[in-house]
Design a protein around this motif. Structure first.
Motif, mmCIF file in Angstrom:
data_model
loop_
_atom_site.group_PDB
_atom_site.id
_atom_site.type_symbol
_atom_site.label_atom_id
_atom_site.label_comp_id
_atom_site.label_asym_id
_atom_site.label_seq_id
_atom_site.Cartn_x
_atom_site.Cartn_y
_atom_site.Cartn_z
ATOM 1 N N PHE A 1 0.795 -1.231 0.000
ATOM 2 C CA PHE A 1 0.000 0.000 0.000
ATOM 3 C C PHE A 1 0.830 1.285 0.000
ATOM 4 C CE2 PHE A 1 -2.595 -3.300 2.046
ATOM 5 C CZ PHE A 1 -3.714 -3.260 1.228
ATOM 6 N N GLY A 2 2.152 1.178 0.157
ATOM 7 C CA GLY A 2 3.007 2.352 0.094
ATOM 8 C C GLY A 2 3.490 2.820 1.453
ATOM 9 N N ILE A 3 4.563 3.591 1.434
ATOM 10 C CA ILE A 3 5.198 4.041 2.673
ATOM 11 C C ILE A 3 4.302 4.982 3.464
ATOM 12 C CG2 ILE A 3 6.342 6.055 1.654
ATOM 13 C CD1 ILE A 3 8.806 5.307 3.383
ATOM 14 N N GLY A 4 3.342 5.621 2.792
ATOM 15 C CA GLY A 4 2.454 6.542 3.482
ATOM 16 C C GLY A 4 1.444 5.874 4.390
ATOM 17 N N THR A 5 1.392 4.539 4.370
ATOM 18 C CA THR A 5 0.412 3.816 5.190
ATOM 19 C C THR A 5 1.003 3.270 6.480
ATOM 20 O OG1 THR A 5 0.857 1.746 3.994
ATOM 21 C CG2 THR A 5 -0.909 3.147 3.150
ATOM 22 N N ILE A 6 2.244 3.634 6.800
ATOM 23 C CA ILE A 6 2.875 3.110 8.017
ATOM 24 C C ILE A 6 3.420 4.256 8.864
ATOM 25 C CG2 ILE A 6 3.479 0.887 6.999
ATOM 26 C CD1 ILE A 6 6.338 1.969 6.678
ATOM 27 N N LEU A 7 3.481 4.007 10.168
ATOM 28 C CA LEU A 7 4.110 4.913 11.121
ATOM 29 C C LEU A 7 5.030 4.088 12.013
ATOM 30 C CD1 LEU A 7 1.389 7.363 12.515
ATOM 31 C CD2 LEU A 7 3.378 7.959 11.145
ATOM 32 N N ASP A 8 6.157 4.668 12.404
ATOM 33 C CA ASP A 8 7.079 3.945 13.279
ATOM 34 C C ASP A 8 6.529 3.809 14.692
ATOM 35 O OD1 ASP A 8 8.927 3.506 11.295
ATOM 36 O OD2 ASP A 8 10.090 5.310 11.754
ATOM 37 N N GLU A 9 5.849 4.857 15.181
ATOM 38 C CA GLU A 9 5.330 4.833 16.541
ATOM 39 C C GLU A 9 4.239 5.876 16.699
ATOM 40 O OE1 GLU A 9 8.853 5.608 18.855
ATOM 41 O OE2 GLU A 9 8.465 7.764 18.870
ATOM 42 N N SER A 10 3.483 5.762 17.796
ATOM 43 C CA SER A 10 2.421 6.727 18.077
ATOM 44 C C SER A 10 2.076 6.666 19.553
ATOM 45 C CB SER A 10 1.169 6.419 17.244
ATOM 46 O OG SER A 10 0.085 7.251 17.622
ATOM 47 N N LEU A 11 1.532 7.768 20.057
ATOM 48 C CA LEU A 11 0.952 7.744 21.389
ATOM 49 C C LEU A 11 -0.202 6.761 21.415
ATOM 50 C CD1 LEU A 11 0.711 11.573 22.212
ATOM 51 C CD2 LEU A 11 2.521 9.985 22.858
ATOM 52 N N ILE A 12 -0.392 6.086 22.548
ATOM 53 C CA ILE A 12 -1.549 5.206 22.732
ATOM 54 C C ILE A 12 -2.621 6.023 23.439
ATOM 55 C CG2 ILE A 12 -2.409 3.079 23.787
ATOM 56 C CD1 ILE A 12 0.426 1.969 23.608
ATOM 57 N N GLU A 13 -3.666 6.383 22.697
ATOM 58 C CA GLU A 13 -4.679 7.293 23.224
ATOM 59 C C GLU A 13 -6.037 6.626 23.418
ATOM 60 O OE1 GLU A 13 -3.873 11.449 21.269
ATOM 61 O OE2 GLU A 13 -3.141 9.864 19.931
ATOM 62 N N LEU A 14 -6.222 5.433 22.853
ATOM 63 C CA LEU A 14 -7.482 4.708 23.000
ATOM 64 C C LEU A 14 -7.219 3.226 22.809
ATOM 65 C CD1 LEU A 14 -10.614 4.769 23.312
ATOM 66 C CD2 LEU A 14 -10.730 4.964 20.815
ATOM 67 N N VAL A 15 -7.818 2.413 23.664
ATOM 68 C CA VAL A 15 -7.729 0.952 23.534
ATOM 69 C C VAL A 15 -9.088 0.428 23.086
ATOM 70 C CG1 VAL A 15 -7.347 -1.232 24.740
ATOM 71 C CG2 VAL A 15 -5.920 0.756 25.277
ATOM 72 N N ILE A 16 -9.090 -0.331 22.000
ATOM 73 C CA ILE A 16 -10.292 -1.004 21.516
ATOM 74 C C ILE A 16 -10.157 -2.485 21.837
ATOM 75 C CG2 ILE A 16 -11.687 -1.627 19.513
ATOM 76 C CD1 ILE A 16 -11.868 1.303 20.043
ATOM 77 N N ARG A 17 -11.063 -3.005 22.662
ATOM 78 C CA ARG A 17 -11.033 -4.422 23.022
ATOM 79 C C ARG A 17 -12.125 -5.145 22.224
ATOM 80 N NH1 ARG A 17 -8.528 -7.150 26.743
ATOM 81 N NH2 ARG A 17 -7.884 -5.214 27.792
ATOM 82 N N LEU A 18 -11.702 -6.072 21.370
ATOM 83 C CA LEU A 18 -12.642 -6.878 20.600
ATOM 84 C C LEU A 18 -12.940 -8.164 21.366
ATOM 85 C CD1 LEU A 18 -11.120 -6.574 16.989
ATOM 86 C CD2 LEU A 18 -12.761 -5.061 18.133
ATOM 87 N N GLU A 19 -14.228 -8.515 21.454
ATOM 88 C CA GLU A 19 -14.590 -9.779 22.100
ATOM 89 C C GLU A 19 -15.816 -10.369 21.406
ATOM 90 O OE1 GLU A 19 -17.562 -8.794 25.767
ATOM 91 O OE2 GLU A 19 -15.423 -8.563 26.218
ATOM 92 N N GLU A 20 -15.950 -11.681 21.509
ATOM 93 C CA GLU A 20 -17.105 -12.346 20.911
ATOM 94 C C GLU A 20 -18.381 -11.876 21.595
ATOM 95 O OE1 GLU A 20 -16.685 -16.549 20.995
ATOM 96 O OE2 GLU A 20 -14.795 -16.560 19.851
ATOM 97 N N TRP A 21 -19.415 -11.701 20.784
ATOM 98 C CA TRP A 21 -20.707 -11.248 21.298
ATOM 99 C C TRP A 21 -21.242 -12.242 22.331
ATOM 100 C CZ3 TRP A 21 -23.906 -7.006 19.892
ATOM 101 C CH2 TRP A 21 -25.188 -7.034 20.477
ATOM 102 N N ASP A 22 -21.584 -11.740 23.496
ATOM 103 C CA ASP A 22 -22.177 -12.553 24.555
ATOM 104 C C ASP A 22 -23.605 -12.048 24.765
ATOM 105 O OD1 ASP A 22 -22.977 -13.896 26.805
ATOM 106 O OD2 ASP A 22 -21.267 -13.292 28.050
ATOM 107 N N PRO A 23 -24.614 -12.824 24.370
ATOM 108 C CA PRO A 23 -26.000 -12.361 24.485
ATOM 109 C C PRO A 23 -26.446 -12.101 25.920
ATOM 110 C CG PRO A 23 -25.934 -14.690 23.915
ATOM 111 C CD PRO A 23 -24.536 -14.184 23.797
ATOM 112 N N LEU A 24 -25.718 -12.655 26.892
ATOM 113 C CA LEU A 24 -26.097 -12.457 28.283
ATOM 114 C C LEU A 24 -25.417 -11.229 28.908
ATOM 115 C CD1 LEU A 24 -25.922 -16.166 29.530
ATOM 116 C CD2 LEU A 24 -27.913 -14.886 28.705
ATOM 117 N N LYS A 25 -24.488 -10.648 28.177
ATOM 118 C CA LYS A 25 -23.751 -9.502 28.719
ATOM 119 C C LYS A 25 -24.422 -8.204 28.312
ATOM 120 C CE LYS A 25 -19.143 -7.386 28.805
ATOM 121 N NZ LYS A 25 -17.729 -7.525 28.403
ATOM 122 N N LYS A 26 -24.447 -7.249 29.229
ATOM 123 C CA LYS A 26 -25.004 -5.930 28.941
ATOM 124 C C LYS A 26 -23.878 -5.007 28.464
ATOM 125 C CE LYS A 26 -28.891 -6.048 32.186
ATOM 126 N NZ LYS A 26 -29.565 -5.369 33.329
#
Length: 313
Positions: free
Chosen positions: A220-245
């Motif tokens: 995709f080219g060199i413009g699509t990468i960064l060496d580093e960045s501040l961590i400003e938000l964490v996205i946690r992916l998890e399987e859908w649990d129908p019993l969880k709110k």
């Protein structure tokens, strides 16, 4: 504790810092353990109480002028007292200053590296401390993927095969930047700031199940990468649990912690057909608004209150 040696400093920054080795090449393996530096002005007049021997010692024009004022034997005596300590690291002359005969003797005899930079003290010191802060910062490694979405550093975590890499790939295809996949190096810099980067062996690479390893930079080219960045938000992916709110309104704020630093966290339940990359983009924009003081929940509450007040008239 993170450390680097003087040789690493020379190898990585000799060009940027205009550094050259004048003497003491036998001590290039000496460890740098702190990012603070010291100007040994008081030590040159014989005051050693609380002297920070473990720091890199910087000699500028003032210290140099005083040393040149001393007799040769006195120079040797004072330099020996400073640099014969077991924790001594190295000494750097600024502004292209020439080493004195006494310096050459002491640093050669002790095996302490004597370096010189063409830069002035004020130009050199900030860059040196910034470099050492990055190198010596406390760090951990975790599994995940990291991207920069609309300029916000987002760390994507979750169980194996949940879709972290696929999400990162889709974000790259949408014009955002990849920082790392699989192994994320997290450093604690400048107090309460976290910086994420890739380890060298997996830099620019993503593993996509069914395809294998792909090189994002080549595809995709060199413009699509960064060496580093501040961590400003964490996205946690998890399987859908129908019993969880799951969070519906965004009233509650959640955080995760790395190296004793808290970072905002959002949990996104994953089900087939859900546009996770689009949700991550929206979460990034929403987090940027929050950082500027805007709250959609507060906005909704104000609207409801206005409607209640209007109907009560």
């Amino acid at each position: 504790m993170s450390t680097i040696d003087v040789n690493t400093l020379l190898e990585e920054k000799s060009e940027d810092f205009k550094l050259e080795l004048l003497s003491g090449n036998g001590g290039l393996g000496r460890k740098i353990t702190v990012s603070d530096i010291n100007r040994p002005g008081l030590a040159l007049i014989g005051f050693f109480e609380h002297f920070p021997y473990e720091r890199i010692q910087i000699i500028g024009t003032s210290e140099y002028a005083y040393l040149k004022h001393l007799d040769y034997d006195v120079q040797v005596k004072m330099l020996n007292e400073i640099f014969s300590h077991k924790n001594a690291v190295c000494c750097i002359l600024t502004k292209g200053l020439e080493s004195t005969d006494a310096m050459m003797k002491v640093f050669t005899d002790l095996g302490i590296p004597l370096l010189r930079t063409e830069l002035s003290f004020s130009s050199f010191i900030g860059d040196l401390i910034y470099y050492l802060d990055g190198k010596l910062a406390p760090s951990i490694k975790i599994h995940g993927a990291m991207t920069s979405v609309y300029g916000l550093g987002i760390l994507i975590v979750g169980k194996s095969a949940i879709g972290k890499s696929e999400c990162a790939l889709e974000l790259v295809k949408r014009g955002h930047k990849l920082i790392a996949d699989d192994i994320i190096n997290i450093r604690k810099c400048f107090g309460q700031t976290l910086v994420g980067s890739s380890v060298e062996i997996t830099k620019n690479l993503i593993e996509v199940r069914g395809i294998g390893i792909i090189n994002i930079k080549d595809l995709f080219g060199i413009g699509t990468i960064l060496d580093e960045s501040l961590i400003e938000l964490v996205i946690r992916l998890e399987e859908w649990d129908p019993l969880k709110k799951y969070e519906r309104l965004g009233i509650n704020e959640y955080y995760t912690e790395f190296l004793s630093v808290k970072v905002p966290e959002i949990t996104i339940p994953v089900v087939p057909g859900r546009n996770i990359a689009g949700i991550v983009e929206t979460a990034s924009l929403n987090q940027r608004l929050k950082s500027k003081g805007y709250s959609a929940v507060r906005d909704l509450r104000d609207r409801l209150q206005k409607e209640i007040n209007r109907n009560s008239l």
